[in-house]
Design a protein around this motif. Structure first.
Motif, PDB file in Angstrom:
ATOM      1  N   PRO A 299       1.357  -1.492   0.089  1.00 50.15           N
ATOM      2  CA  PRO A 299      -0.007  -0.220   0.063  1.00 50.15           C
ATOM      3  C   PRO A 299       0.513   1.168  -0.003  1.00 50.15           C
ATOM      4  CG  PRO A 299       0.165  -0.738   2.097  1.00 50.15           C
ATOM      5  CD  PRO A 299       0.362  -2.151   0.935  1.00 50.15           C
ATOM      6  N   CYS A 300       1.785   1.063   0.580  1.00 51.20           N
ATOM      7  CA  CYS A 300       2.871   2.424   0.573  1.00 51.20           C
ATOM      8  C   CYS A 300       2.902   2.799  -0.658  1.00 51.20           C
ATOM      9  CB  CYS A 300       4.041   2.180   1.351  1.00 51.20           C
ATOM     10  SG  CYS A 300       5.523   3.465   1.597  1.00 51.20           S
ATOM     11  N   ASN A 301       3.975   1.690  -1.817  1.00 52.54           N
ATOM     12  CA  ASN A 301       3.959   1.649  -3.114  1.00 52.54           C
ATOM     13  C   ASN A 301       2.709   2.583  -4.113  1.00 52.54           C
ATOM     14  OD1 ASN A 301       6.608   1.182  -4.035  1.00 52.54           O
ATOM     15  ND2 ASN A 301       6.326  -0.019  -2.535  1.00 52.54           N
ATOM     16  N   ILE A 302       1.599   1.942  -3.725  1.00 58.24           N
ATOM     17  CA  ILE A 302       0.743   1.899  -4.417  1.00 58.24           C
ATOM     18  C   ILE A 302       0.269   3.840  -4.060  1.00 58.24           C
ATOM     19  CG2 ILE A 302      -2.111   1.543  -4.298  1.00 58.24           C
ATOM     20  CD1 ILE A 302      -2.105  -1.133  -3.633  1.00 58.24           C
ATOM     21  N   VAL A 303      -0.118   3.828  -3.022  1.00 56.87           N
ATOM     22  CA  VAL A 303      -0.544   5.155  -2.403  1.00 56.87           C
ATOM     23  C   VAL A 303       0.395   6.240  -3.286  1.00 56.87           C
ATOM     24  CG1 VAL A 303       0.245   6.864  -1.256  1.00 56.87           C
ATOM     25  CG2 VAL A 303      -1.114   5.015   0.022  1.00 56.87           C
ATOM     26  N   MET A 304       1.899   5.622  -3.430  1.00 53.70           N
ATOM     27  CA  MET A 304       3.055   6.589  -4.482  1.00 53.70           C
ATOM     28  C   MET A 304       2.738   6.214  -5.739  1.00 53.70           C
ATOM     29  SD  MET A 304       6.004   6.583  -2.226  1.00 53.70           S
ATOM     30  CE  MET A 304       7.212   6.912  -3.167  1.00 53.70           C
ATOM     31  N   GLY A 305       1.438   5.270  -6.498  1.00 51.94           N
ATOM     32  CA  GLY A 305       1.637   5.676  -7.545  1.00 51.94           C
ATOM     33  C   GLY A 305       1.793   4.225  -8.369  1.00 51.94           C
ATOM     34  N   ARG A 364      -8.468   5.624   1.922  1.00 48.95           N
ATOM     35  CA  ARG A 364      -9.502   5.768   1.618  1.00 48.95           C
ATOM     36  C   ARG A 364      -8.860   7.835   0.897  1.00 48.95           C
ATOM     37  NH1 ARG A 364     -14.972   5.064   5.154  1.00 48.95           N
ATOM     38  NH2 ARG A 364     -15.105   7.374   3.549  1.00 48.95           N
ATOM     39  N   ASN A 365      -7.891   8.268   2.075  1.00 48.79           N
ATOM     40  CA  ASN A 365      -7.327   9.748   1.551  1.00 48.79           C
ATOM     41  C   ASN A 365      -6.501   9.721   0.897  1.00 48.79           C
ATOM     42  OD1 ASN A 365      -9.722  10.343   4.097  1.00 48.79           O
ATOM     43  ND2 ASN A 365      -7.781  10.268   5.322  1.00 48.79           N
ATOM     44  N   ARG A 366      -5.786   9.162   0.542  1.00 49.70           N
ATOM     45  CA  ARG A 366      -4.687   9.685  -0.343  1.00 49.70           C
ATOM     46  C   ARG A 366      -5.544   9.112  -1.655  1.00 49.70           C
ATOM     47  NH1 ARG A 366      -0.731  12.952   1.146  1.00 49.70           N
ATOM     48  NH2 ARG A 366      -0.860  13.018   3.557  1.00 49.70           N
ATOM     49  N   CYS A 367      -5.732   7.604  -1.493  1.00 46.15           N
ATOM     50  CA  CYS A 367      -5.617   6.890  -3.034  1.00 46.15           C
ATOM     51  C   CYS A 367      -6.562   7.691  -3.517  1.00 46.15           C
ATOM     52  CB  CYS A 367      -6.337   5.566  -3.189  1.00 46.15           C
ATOM     53  SG  CYS A 367      -4.648   4.841  -2.171  1.00 46.15           S
ATOM     54  N   GLU A 368      -8.002   8.078  -2.936  1.00 44.96           N
ATOM     55  CA  GLU A 368      -9.136   8.751  -4.256  1.00 44.96           C
ATOM     56  C   GLU A 368      -8.266  10.428  -5.309  1.00 44.96           C
ATOM     57  OE1 GLU A 368     -13.420  11.428  -3.503  1.00 44.96           O
ATOM     58  OE2 GLU A 368     -12.414   9.686  -1.989  1.00 44.96           O
ATOM     59  N   ASN A 552       3.741  10.249 -15.623  1.00 45.27           N
ATOM     60  CA  ASN A 552       3.677   9.216 -14.572  1.00 45.27           C
ATOM     61  C   ASN A 552       3.979   9.430 -13.095  1.00 45.27           C
ATOM     62  OD1 ASN A 552       5.824   6.956 -13.619  1.00 45.27           O
ATOM     63  ND2 ASN A 552       4.553   5.973 -14.764  1.00 45.27           N
ATOM     64  N   VAL A 553       2.942   8.903 -11.988  1.00 44.89           N
ATOM     65  CA  VAL A 553       3.010   9.264 -10.838  1.00 44.89           C
ATOM     66  C   VAL A 553       4.197   8.391 -10.194  1.00 44.89           C
ATOM     67  CG1 VAL A 553       1.190   8.978  -8.765  1.00 44.89           C
ATOM     68  CG2 VAL A 553       0.593   8.998 -10.996  1.00 44.89           C
ATOM     69  N   SER A 554       4.308   7.874 -10.469  1.00 46.85           N
ATOM     70  CA  SER A 554       5.856   7.288  -9.020  1.00 46.85           C
ATOM     71  C   SER A 554       6.984   7.603  -9.479  1.00 46.85           C
ATOM     72  CB  SER A 554       5.359   5.826  -9.454  1.00 46.85           C
ATOM     73  OG  SER A 554       6.657   5.606  -8.969  1.00 46.85           O
ATOM     74  N   GLN A 555       7.189   7.654 -10.229  1.00 50.00           N
ATOM     75  CA  GLN A 555       8.825   8.651 -11.366  1.00 50.00           C
ATOM     76  C   GLN A 555       8.578  10.260 -10.922  1.00 50.00           C
ATOM     77  OE1 GLN A 555       8.934   8.423 -15.294  1.00 50.00           O
ATOM     78  NE2 GLN A 555       9.159   6.137 -15.604  1.00 50.00           N
ATOM     79  N   THR A 556       7.012  10.508 -10.704  1.00 50.49           N
ATOM     80  CA  THR A 556       6.913  12.414 -10.145  1.00 50.49           C
ATOM     81  C   THR A 556       7.276  12.203  -8.708  1.00 50.49           C
ATOM     82  OG1 THR A 556       5.561  12.721 -11.871  1.00 50.49           O
ATOM     83  CG2 THR A 556       5.483  14.202 -10.112  1.00 50.49           C
ATOM     84  N   ILE A 557       6.778  11.783  -8.351  1.00 48.48           N
ATOM     85  CA  ILE A 557       6.667  11.741  -6.752  1.00 48.48           C
ATOM     86  C   ILE A 557       8.193  10.965  -6.275  1.00 48.48           C
ATOM     87  CG2 ILE A 557       6.276  10.415  -4.714  1.00 48.48           C
ATOM     88  CD1 ILE A 557       3.308   9.997  -5.586  1.00 48.48           C
ATOM     89  N   LEU A 558       8.599  10.227  -7.066  1.00 50.32           N
ATOM     90  CA  LEU A 558       9.704   9.822  -6.608  1.00 50.32           C
ATOM     91  C   LEU A 558      11.249  11.017  -6.884  1.00 50.32           C
ATOM     92  CD1 LEU A 558      10.226   6.365  -7.502  1.00 50.32           C
ATOM     93  CD2 LEU A 558      10.290   6.717  -5.103  1.00 50.32           C
ATOM     94  N   GLU A 559      10.345  11.987  -8.026  1.00 50.35           N
ATOM     95  CA  GLU A 559      11.348  12.917  -8.902  1.00 50.35           C
ATOM     96  C   GLU A 559      11.587  14.380  -6.816  1.00 50.35           C
ATOM     97  OE1 GLU A 559      10.628  14.024 -12.218  1.00 50.35           O
ATOM     98  OE2 GLU A 559      11.684  12.430 -13.078  1.00 50.35           O
ATOM     99  N   HIS A 560      10.554  14.531  -6.565  1.00 50.66           N
ATOM    100  CA  HIS A 560      10.119  14.922  -5.725  1.00 50.66           C
ATOM    101  C   HIS A 560      10.500  15.400  -4.523  1.00 50.66           C
ATOM    102  CE1 HIS A 560       7.965  17.752  -2.799  1.00 50.66           C
ATOM    103  NE2 HIS A 560       8.077  18.382  -3.695  1.00 50.66           N
TER     104      HIS A 560
END
Length: 606
Positions: A299-305, A364-368, A552-560
């Motif tokens: 779920p930690c990875n899911i939240v991060m895309g 619920r809060n993050r994945c929406e 890409n969600v995951s790449q964007t979050i990791l870059e930040h």
């Protein structure tokens, strides 16, 4: 009483030899308390009942028998806590009634308290380190067992509740146990008997830092007092030797609890690093431990895309996890926010497993946010303007999406769920306005009264009082049509003031609070126009509209997030620089450095 208690005499002589030889491991083996005890212990308990029955005088005599256990020095022994601990050990064996669980808990907690006091001695305390850990584990098991079955002591707790101040927060047995274990952790962390440098290998009581920390964290997670763990992590960052100097079992357990703590505090990038490291260092055959780690790493990875791959979900340690996470991932990709809310509704059977694991509210809060992004992307793919590939760079509008089309798509989803509100039950209120994860019953705002009739009253010349405040939105100087052509509006005619369909009962809040459709920082790259409201994607000519506007969600979050690799609570030795000297931050307070795992092989994540 010597001669009348042969077994007790032999037991005390053995304890004295172990203390003299500083054999803490063997001492812990001797000091057993869990039933069923060996026959020798049962006979020793009979001797205690006969020669030292319960009473102040007997306890004083028993204390006197235990005092010679500590070696004498010129100034007399300063380790007075150990004879008191041994006396309490014998009285515990003599008086404990395992049928009365609460009384057993109180006696055991008092015994552990005294053992922790003995641990605090700077010279001899390390001898009882293994005993403190053993007693702590027994106390933790008893406390958590009673916490899971409160009916066993409900009558006693009710009586205590009537005698206590109602305004004070009730402290559970698990939390009381955690407080005792934390005292032992502090004594291990602050030990100065050996090498004490930041990078010195652990010696003496410092070897027990993460043993006691892991047990205390287990209790704090059990009773839901995660805020009490914050000071523990801060103390570890400031005073602990690097984690890699400790055995793998301690590292894996500590990183698991650290990752869960960071996840609970919405520090998902750091939580991913800690949980991933815990998973990587876990023994390959420890399937139950690995499954526990994956329960929070996925779920930690899911939240991060980043969704789990089929390869990961088919591993032995991931057995059963796919049935919980795969439907969630499919809903995120579909963009059906109403079905997503229904799937994670509190009364949903699916949500009960997430709630039990402490994941429900976060998902619920993050994945929406990701669900709304998927919806926005799908509408853009099918109904957005993707730009004219033949136009020159300096001409033509950028790719864009009319927000009205996004609103129509939202209404279409709502018509598919006529029997469900965003909560999953009943018809939506006619005056409901959807704000992210909530439905708020709200009447139409008086400031916008008359907008629906403005065109019919004055189709060629709108109300100038209204235009004074809303002119850039209602009557812009010009608009782009669906083919990208620019059309002037010199007569200030209202532009699309009245939608073709009546969806006023389903208004959206695209620029509002955290869960607004386009209020997703960095996950949608573009801007909103007030005139003829659209979501525009500038700079799309080189990479294309979709990669530019919907990165890409995951790449964007990791870059930040990957700019700072320091994981709070994880002490690492400072990496050497080119000339062999420690790099910045090495040896100082405030926590160690973490190995950069951004290039490490993932655990089967897609």
């Amino acid at each position: 009483m010597t001669g009348q208690t042969p077994i007790l005499d032999e037991f005390l002589a053995s304890i004295a030899n172990l203390v003299r030889d500083r054999n803490g491991a063997q001492l812990q083996d001797f000091l057993q308390i869990e039933p069923p005890l060996p026959p020798t212990y049962e006979r020793m308990i009979q001797e205690l009942h006969q020669q030292y029955p319960p009473g102040p005088q007997s306890d004083t005599e028993l204390q006197r028998r235990c005092e010679p256990l500590v070696p004498k020095t010129k100034g007399g022994s300063s380790w007075t806590a150990f004879p008191s601990f041994m006396r309490m050990y014998f009285t515990f064996l003599r008086d404990v009634n395992v049928d009365n669980l609460l009384e057993t808990y109180n006696l055991l907690r008092a015994l552990l308290n005294q053992c922790v006091l003995a641990l605090g001695d700077s010279q001899n305390g390390v001898v009882v380190l293994e005993t403190v850990l053993y007693l702590s584990k027994v106390l933790a098991r008893l406390a958590m067992g009673l916490d899971r079955r409160p009916e066993l002591i409900a009558h006693v707790l009710r009586k205590e509740g009537t005698d206590s101040d109602a305004s004070m927060e009730k402290v559970t047995l698990v939390e009381k146990s955690a407080n005792v274990v934390r005292e032992a952790f502090i004594k291990c962390l602050t030990d100065r008997s050996g090498a004490t440098g930041r990078n010195a290998r652990p010696e003496g009581k410092r070897k027990g830092i993460y043993l006691m920390a892991n047990l205390c964290l287990k209790l704090l997670f059990q009773c839901g007092k995660l805020r009490n763990a914050e000071q523990m992590f801060a103390s570890i960052s400031a005073q602990s030797p690097p984690l890699e100097y400790f055995p793998a079992s301690q590292r894996v357990t500590y990183l698991y609890y650290l990752g869960r703590y960071l996840f609970a505090n919405n520090m998902f990038y750091f939580a991913k690093i800690a949980l991933q490291a815990s998973y990587n260092q876990c023994h390959r055959q420890a399937f139950s431990q690995k499954r526990l780690i994956l329960t929070y790493l996925i779920p930690c990875n899911i939240v991060m895309g980043r969704f789990p791959s089929q390869r990961l979900l088919h591993k032995p340690e991931a057995e059963g996890l796919g049935q919980h996470f795969e439907p969630l991932c499919r809903l995120i990709v579909r963009g059906d926010y109403l079905e997503f809310r229904k799937h994670l509704d509190f009364s949903s059977p699916t949500a009960q497993w997430f709630a039990k694991k402490g994941l429900l509210l976060t998902l619920r809060n993050r994945c929406e946010i990701l669900v709304w992004r998927s919806l926005c992307r799908k509408v853009f793919v099918h109904a957005g303007f993707h730009g004219d590939p033949q136009a020159q760079a300096q001409r033509g509008p950028p790719p864009y999406l009319y927000l009205e089309k996004l609103a129509v798509a939202t209404r279409w989803l709502q018509t598919r769920h006529k029997d469900s509100t965003p909560n999953g039950y009943g018809e939506p209120h006619p005056d409901s306005i959807f704000f992210g994860s909530q439905t708020i019953s709200l009447p139409f705002h008086p400031e916008f009264a008359g907008l629906d009739t403005a065109r019919s009253i004055n189709p060629s010349g709108p109300d100038f009082g209204m235009l004074k405040e809303f002119g850039d939105y209602l009557a812009p100087a010009g608009v782009f049509d669906e083919e990208g052509g620019w059309h002037q509006n010199p007569e200030n005619v209202l532009i699309e003031a009245v939608p073709d369909l009546d969806y006023t009962g389903y208004q959206m809040n695209p620029v509002g609070i955290d869960h607004g459709i386009v209020a997703v920082p960095r996950l949608l790259r573009g801007y909103l126009t007030h005139s003829n409201p659209r979501f525009a994607i500038p700079g799309a000519r080189l990479r294309g509209a979709l990669p530019t506007g919907f990165p890409n969600v995951s790449q964007t979050i990791l870059e930040h997030e990957s700019g700072d690799d320091r994981v709070p609570g994880w002490v690492q030795p400072p990496p050497p620089s080119a000339n062999g000297a420690p790099r910045r931050g090495g040896g100082g307070g405030g926590g160690g450095r973490v190995v950069n795992l951004s290039g490490a092989k993932p655990v089967g994540m897609a």
